[in-house]
Structure formats: C-alpha cells, structure tokens
Design an enzyme around this catalytic site. Structure first.
Site: not given
Length: 308
Positions: A109, A111-113, A178
């Site tokens: 994965h 992501n750059v934003r 969890h």
C-alpha cells in the site's frame, strides 16, 4: 502560501505519479486487464481510478487519484482538531494497493496526499501525509531490509530523525488492536506534516511518492514466479482477511472517503478480490506460516538484519 498555485502543482505531481506507477504495472504484468474511469463527486471534486485485474502477477492492483472539496469536514477529519471547525476543505491524493497472485509476493500500500482547510479572512490550514507499508505472507529478510532502506533513504535528506519517527508511527498505525498484531512489516507513515514551509513539506511528500517503485519493484520481480502450493494460497487468502479488517475498521483514509461522500467503488478498491476467514485458526508450530507471526509480525529494526 498561494493556495491556488500550490494546489495546482500538487495535483500535477499526483496525477503524474499515478501514470508512472500505472506504466510500471503494465510493464510487470502485461496480461493484467485495465479498467479506468473518471468520476465526479456530488459534493465537489472527483478523480480517476485505474484497476488492473486478472493478471498473471497481480490478482488486483489499483491506483487512484482524487481531488475532492466541500464546505463541511466529515467527523474523521475534525476529531481532535477543533481549529478545523467551520472551514471548507480540499483534499487530494494518490493511493494504491497491490494484491499479487503469488503468496510469496507481498501485498503493498502507498498513499501520498495533501489537505487544506480554508476560511474567509483566515490563513489556510494545510498539511501533507502519506507513506508506504508492506504486508508479506511468507516473509523474507532481504525484502524487509530493502524496503526499509529505501524508506530511510527517502527521509534522510529532510532530517535523520524522520525515518525512525515515521517508522514508529507506521508500526503503531497499521496495527489491528482487536487481533493484537501488526498488519505487516511496516514502512513509514506520516500525517499533519507542515514542517518549515510549504516547499519543504511538498518536496518531502514527493520524495516518499518517488520512492515507492524503487522500494517495491525489486521485491515483486524476485517473488512473482516462485512456485507455491494450494496450502500457501489458502494461507494468503486467510491473511488477506486481516487486510480487510484493518481497512474497514481503522483506516482513516477509508473512513474519510466514506464519510465525505466519496466514490465507494474507488474507496473500496483496496480490498482484495478473494479472501477467506476460518474460525479459530492457528498455524502449526514451527511452520513457515507460524514464522510470519513469530518473526515478521514483531517490532524489529529491519535495517540491522544480516544479508540472507
């Protein structure tokens, strides 16, 4: 900061990054089928989704670009950030998730934003975020060391404290509370990054985006053709269940997209095409599957590993 000019530059970089990574997928897996569509968001903005599927290497590999805006921020963005109340926003980013077919090849994965919240007669509030992480099913020390070395090399020109800081953040963020276990072997994760000035922060985000292919491409090339058994495939599908659990329960990007009225198909592109759950399953002691839990899903300095 000139928001109009800077947003245009960030958008140009992100769409170019999407195209570069799409071209790399085509080169690695020419048989993969591409589905591409542009979409508009009712509340403002839109994006481009590209999903490769049914390939010999990638069962599914998607990379999205989105640029959305609106008058009100969703709860996932304002939680703990009272200074954002009453501001309009623009959010843009490039995000990808690759699910290889071979169990010896890790899911990844990236992501750059960029995010900016604006209000009349007040300075805009802006920041960058992103990172990349690796989720192996059958771990390999050389892959782990290479992955983290590229991450460190991308961070170091901007300060030697960034890699250890963002590695720790990644380990803590991609953690299934969890299950009491991490999602994978980590990488780097950062958010709310606006250090020094806009140009410095933008350059750092670009360094991380540019580092993804050098980090992942050698790994997928080494692992994509390794023979595997039906049992290993079943374990891969079982572990993909953890990926689904994290993305639907904890991931801030997924929650932001759904709460802000984003395009559901693009947001859930990150989910694997095939997955399985099995009640109360545990690996056999001493097995390769147990090694994933005992050795790889642990807090470790991957850069200190001896070459394999």
């Amino acid at each position: 900061m000139n928001p109009t000019t800077d947003i245009s530059n960030v958008s140009r970089y992100l769409t170019t990054l999407q195209s570069r990574i799409s071209d790399a997928i085509k080169a690695i897996d020419p048989q993969a089928e591409l589905t591409e569509d542009s979409w508009q968001r009712e509340g403002g903005g839109g994006g481009i989704s590209r999903v490769f599927s049914n390939g010999s290497v990638f069962e599914q590999a998607g990379i999205n670009f989105s640029h959305v805006f609106g008058k009100n921020l969703p709860p996932s963005a304002t939680a703990g950030r009272e200074n954002l109340a009453g501001r309009g926003f623009q959010a843009m980013g490039a995000s990808l998730v690759f699910h290889p077919r071979n169990p010896h090849a890790p899911t990844t994965h990236c992501n750059v934003r960029f995010f900016v919240a604006e209000k009349e007669d007040e300075d805009p509030i802006w920041w960058f975020g992103g990172g990349f992480d690796l989720t192996p099913y059958y771990g390999n020390p050389d892959d782990c060391r290479h992955w983290h070395q590229v991450a460190k090399d991308a961070c170091d020109p901007f300060g030697e404290t960034l890699y250890p800081r963002f590695k720790k953040w990644c380990d803590e963020y991609f953690y299934l509370k969890h299950r009491n276990e991490p999602r994978g072997i980590g990488g780097i994760f950062f958010d709310d990054f606006n250090e020094r000035d806009f140009n410095h922060s933008f350059a750092f985000m670009q360094s991380i985006g540019d580092a993804f292919l050098p980090a992942y491409q050698p790994i997928i090339e080494r692992r994509k053709d390794i023979p595997f058994t039906d049992q290993q495939r079943e374990f891969q599908l079982y572990r993909r269940g953890r990926y689904v659990e994290f993305n639907l329960v904890f991931d801030r990007g997924t929650l932001f997209g759904l709460q802000s009225g984003g395009r559901v198909e693009s947001i859930l592109m990150s989910l694997p095409p095939m997955v399985r759950w099995q009640y109360n399953w545990s690996p056999e002691a001493g097995s390769a599957e147990a090694q994933l839990y005992d050795y790889y899903l642990t807090d470790r300095d991957w850069l200190e590993l001896e070459p394999g």
